[in-house]
Write a protein that holds these residues in place. Structure first.
Motif, PDB file in Angstrom:
ATOM      1  N   THR A 152       0.821  -1.208   0.000  1.00  0.00           N
ATOM      2  CA  THR A 152       0.000   0.000   0.000  1.00  0.00           C
ATOM      3  C   THR A 152       0.859   1.264   0.000  1.00  0.00           C
ATOM      4  O   THR A 152       0.596   2.197  -0.755  1.00  0.00           O
ATOM      5  CB  THR A 152      -0.928   0.015   1.239  1.00  0.00           C
ATOM      6  OG1 THR A 152      -1.510  -1.272   1.368  1.00  0.00           O
ATOM      7  CG2 THR A 152      -2.003   1.056   1.090  1.00  0.00           C
ATOM      8  N   HIS A 156      -7.867   1.388   2.053  1.00  0.00           N
ATOM      9  CA  HIS A 156      -6.866   2.162   1.313  1.00  0.00           C
ATOM     10  C   HIS A 156      -7.124   3.651   1.467  1.00  0.00           C
ATOM     11  O   HIS A 156      -6.195   4.433   1.687  1.00  0.00           O
ATOM     12  CB  HIS A 156      -6.899   1.801  -0.173  1.00  0.00           C
ATOM     13  CG  HIS A 156      -6.275   0.475  -0.482  1.00  0.00           C
ATOM     14  ND1 HIS A 156      -5.166  -0.004   0.179  1.00  0.00           N
ATOM     15  CD2 HIS A 156      -6.586  -0.465  -1.406  1.00  0.00           C
ATOM     16  CE1 HIS A 156      -4.837  -1.187  -0.317  1.00  0.00           C
ATOM     17  NE2 HIS A 156      -5.690  -1.490  -1.281  1.00  0.00           N
ATOM     18  N   ASP A 213      -5.318  -2.983  -7.442  1.00  0.00           N
ATOM     19  CA  ASP A 213      -4.908  -3.865  -6.355  1.00  0.00           C
ATOM     20  C   ASP A 213      -5.575  -5.228  -6.561  1.00  0.00           C
ATOM     21  O   ASP A 213      -6.715  -5.302  -6.998  1.00  0.00           O
ATOM     22  CB  ASP A 213      -5.351  -3.266  -5.013  1.00  0.00           C
ATOM     23  CG  ASP A 213      -4.665  -3.937  -3.823  1.00  0.00           C
ATOM     24  OD1 ASP A 213      -3.696  -4.694  -4.040  1.00  0.00           O
ATOM     25  OD2 ASP A 213      -5.094  -3.701  -2.682  1.00  0.00           O
TER      26      ASP A 213
HETATM   27 MG    MG Z   1      -2.866  -4.901   0.167  1.00  0.00          MG
END
Ligand code: MG
Ligand code: ADP
Length: 680
Positions: free
Chosen positions: A289, A319, A383
């Motif tokens: 991240t 996130h 992602d």
């Molecule tokens: Mg991750």
């Protein structure tokens, strides 16, 4: 003399009927026949039993010591057993349904027998026998994958004829290359495949075709990659190094070396004018991240917008929280867009986005809706990329003008497969976890030990922790999955009645219900979450320290590892208990591997070794090419060499002009690459 393109019927003895049988095997021309490779060679070399592993095929010369004894097992079914001496070994040989051997197997006779060696019982299950010492000239006989009524022997006859008849086989590998790598010339190699003189001949032949196949494959990928780089004008994102450095300074921890390396790889790509097409692999918890955040911020410092797409709302929210915490203080505007964003908020958000008042937009596939319009999108990150389809990823990319693209995945893929399946991408790997992580303690228990597992779970719960219970996966039936989860849930509700709260999560729940359950678990309103594999991806509940996986033998290693990654995310020691009674050795090995290591890449290598490349990505869409000779598990060195050579060749002008490379170019042309077909 014949050409490879002529039909097989020009060979002697192949009439209409045989031609039809051959056609069913995909063989129409003489060339097709010649390039039908055996899937193994039967090894008729004499072996010492002491050195032969259990269950392996073996050929021995032996002296018959006893009269054969026969047992009748039914109509036309009998078993003959005879004791023989092979060197210093006295062993038994068993023949099934070969009663005619009974007269011939007399004490004192010398036999050469081939069969499967049962080491424990000291018995050879005989498949073929000749009388007298070994005289056969051939040590190796190819075994082809045949169907219908074509036998191996007849097939070999056609093969012999074909090889003798053709005179137009051109070696696609240039002489220099063959000399460099000491590779057999193509005709010699074909002999070595179909009629090897000895073990080494077969081995060298294989070596040559493995390389040729991998080179062709890599050339195809590299030629495409070059075509893409040459034709696509990407963005050159001139980010502000000082600002990016300053941001990294504000982080509460130092980046790991692997993170630093990957950040550099990404920055370099951003700056260069070609379009970035990069895959970032990093095990669960390796810190992808923050790497994504640094990349997005870099783009922002150069005046671009960035987008981060995650497969679930929970992940997108996580996130957004992380990035908002990092970026709001330094004036970078982060927005969150998902299916549950209210329409008014959504309208305002989209206006701001189009006006360039949002710098980084995070969201689910809500990002790819047509009215989501960026002012100046420069960098796109996906992602858990495998959760999205090619089309979804493309739509997001098209919201900018050739933005740079980064895909992230937490599913470690062994290097050989990564460069095979994702060959047209650049690959970055975070192969290091932040320091100070506690290893998750993993145990393998039998089903009958469930009681003690629940006891251990209870003591964690009493200490204030939370637990996951993962229910077995029923392949291709989420109905059974759900049923399993419901049963386990009901059992646990009863078991922990009045003491702990149990929640249930599975794929049949409405997305809102799923979110509600997940939220209740993450704020601690639920102590035990019973779930199917839907929790697999990215979920972060640091207080959960205990995971039990029911029927763990049903899961592949990669998936077990992903699931296990849901615990071990906080300051407390975490545990993972696999409940499994695997029947196969492979299953046992999988369980052992899980208890032995927490390293996703090592497990991935192990998985590949145990299951083979075809099954690695699951049956549906492996995306892997089929090779005749090459084997991605064992030929990884050859693959590396072929890849290097392919990269070098496509960059070399001589490759595109010299006649020396004409046969290689022809191979590319045949597969359509040179017309600019593209894989994405
Ligand atoms: Mg991750
Ligand atoms: P993943 O790669 O699975 O997405 P995350 O990015 O969620 O991993 O990171 C996992 C945890 O590790 C987060 O809590 C994050 O703050 C922390 N983390 C990331 N990088 C480092 C580092 N270099 N040192 C210490 N902790 C780190």
């Amino acid at each position: 003399m014949n050409n490879c393109t002529e039909p097989v019927t020009t060979l002697k003895g192949i009439g209409k009927e045989t031609a039809e049988h051959l056609q069913a095997l995909g063989i129409e021309t003489i060339g097709d026949l010649i390039w039908t490779f055996p899937y193994r060679h039967e090894d008729f070399r004499l072996k010492d039993l002491a050195e032969t592993p259990h269950n392996e095929r073996v050929t021995i010369e032996a002296l018959v010591e006893s009269m054969p004894s026969a047992v009748f097992l039914g109509k036309n079914k009998q078993r003959l057993t005879v004791t023989v001496r092979a060197g210093r070994h006295l062993v038994k040989v068993v023949f099934f349904n070969q009663n005619y051997l009974r007269q011939k197997l007399t004490p004192g006779a010398i036999i050469t027998v081939t069969g499967k060696w049962d080491r424990g019982r000291q018995v050879i299950i005989g498949s073929s026998v000749t009388f007298g010492p070994k005289t056969e000239q051939v040590d190796f006989e190819p075994v082809y994958s045949l169907r219908g009524n074509i036998q191996q022997k007849r097939f070999r006859k056609y093969m012999r004829q074909a090889l003798d008849a053709v005179d137009d086989i051109v070696d696609p590998l240039p002489l220099l290359m063959r000399e460099d790598y000491k590779l057999l010339e193509v005709k010699d190699a074909l002999e070595g495949v179909h009629f090897p003189k000895d073990a080494n001949h077969a081995k060298q032949a294989r070596r040559r075709f493995v390389y040729e196949e991998l080179l062709e494959f890599q050339l195809r990928i590299q030629a495409l990659r070059k075509a893409r780089k040459d034709s696509e004008q990407g963005l050159s994102i001139a980010y502000d190094v000082a600002k990016v450095r300053a941001f990294i300074e504000t982080l509460p921890y130092e980046l790991t070396n692997a993170q630093k390396r990957v950040v550099n790889e990404i920055s370099k790509d951003l700056k260069q004018p070609h379009r970035m097409n990069r895959l970032l692999q990093g095990d669960v918890g390796s810190g992808k991240t923050v790497v994504a955040a640094i990349g997005l911020y870099s783009a922002v410092t150069a005046g671009y917008q960035g987008a981060l797409m995650a497969p679930t709302e929970i992940l997108a929210e996580q996130h957004a929280q992380s990035l908002q915490a990092w970026f709001e203080p330094i004036g970078v505007r982060v927005g969150l867009l998902s299916g549950s964003t209210k329409s008014k908020a959504r309208r305002i958000l989209l206006e701001q986005l189009a006006a360039g008042e949002i710098d980084i937009l995070i969201g689910t596939h809500a990002l790819i809706q047509p009215d989501v319009i960026f002012k100046k999108l420069g960098f796109v990150i996906t992602d858990e990329q495998h959760r999205f389809g090619v089309e979804q990823r493309r739509i997001l990319r098209d919201k900018g003008e050739n933005p740079d693209v980064l895909f992230m995945t937490a599913t470690p893929i062994p290097r050989t497969l990564a460069i095979t399946a994702f060959g047209e991408m650049d690959v970055s790997i975070i192969d290091e976890l932040p320091a100070g992580r506690k290893e998750i303690e993993t145990h393998w228990m039998k089903k009958e030990q469930l009681g003690s597992v629940l006891g251990k779970m209870e003591s964690e719960l009493k200490a204030g922790r939370q637990a996951y219970v993962i229910c077995p996966l029923i392949e291709e039936s989420d109905k059974l999955d759900v049923q399993n989860a419901v049963e386990a849930y009901e059992h646990l509700v009863q078991y922990f009645h009045g003491r702990f709260r149990v929640g249930l999560m599975h794929g049949r729940l409405h997305p809102d219900e799923k979110d509600a359950v997940m939220r209740a678990f993450s704020v601690g309103e639920i102590d035990i979450l019973v779930s199917t594999t839907v929790v697999e991806v990215g979920v972060n509940v640091p207080n959960a320290t205990f995971m039990t996986i029911y029927d763990a033998e049903r899961f592949g290693l990669a998936q077990l590892h992903q699931l296990r990654g849901r615990v071990g995310r906080g300051e407390h020691q975490s545990y993972c208990v696999l409940i499994a009674d695997p029947k196969s050795d492979e299953g046992k090995e999988r369980m052992m591997s899980m208890t032995e290591t927490n390293d996703g890449f090592r497990l991935a290598e192990k998985d590949l070794e145990l299951r083979g490349p075809g099954d690695f990505f699951g049956k549906k869409q492996s995306g892997l090419p089929e090779f005749k000779m090459a084997d991605l598990v064992h030929d990884y060195r050859a693959l590396d060499v072929a890849r290097r050579d392919a990269v070098r060749l496509v960059e070399d002008p001589a490759f595109w002009h010299d006649d020396e490379y004409l046969p290689l170019r022809n191979m590319l042309e045949k597969s359509g690459v040179l017309e600019g077909e593209r894989i994405d």
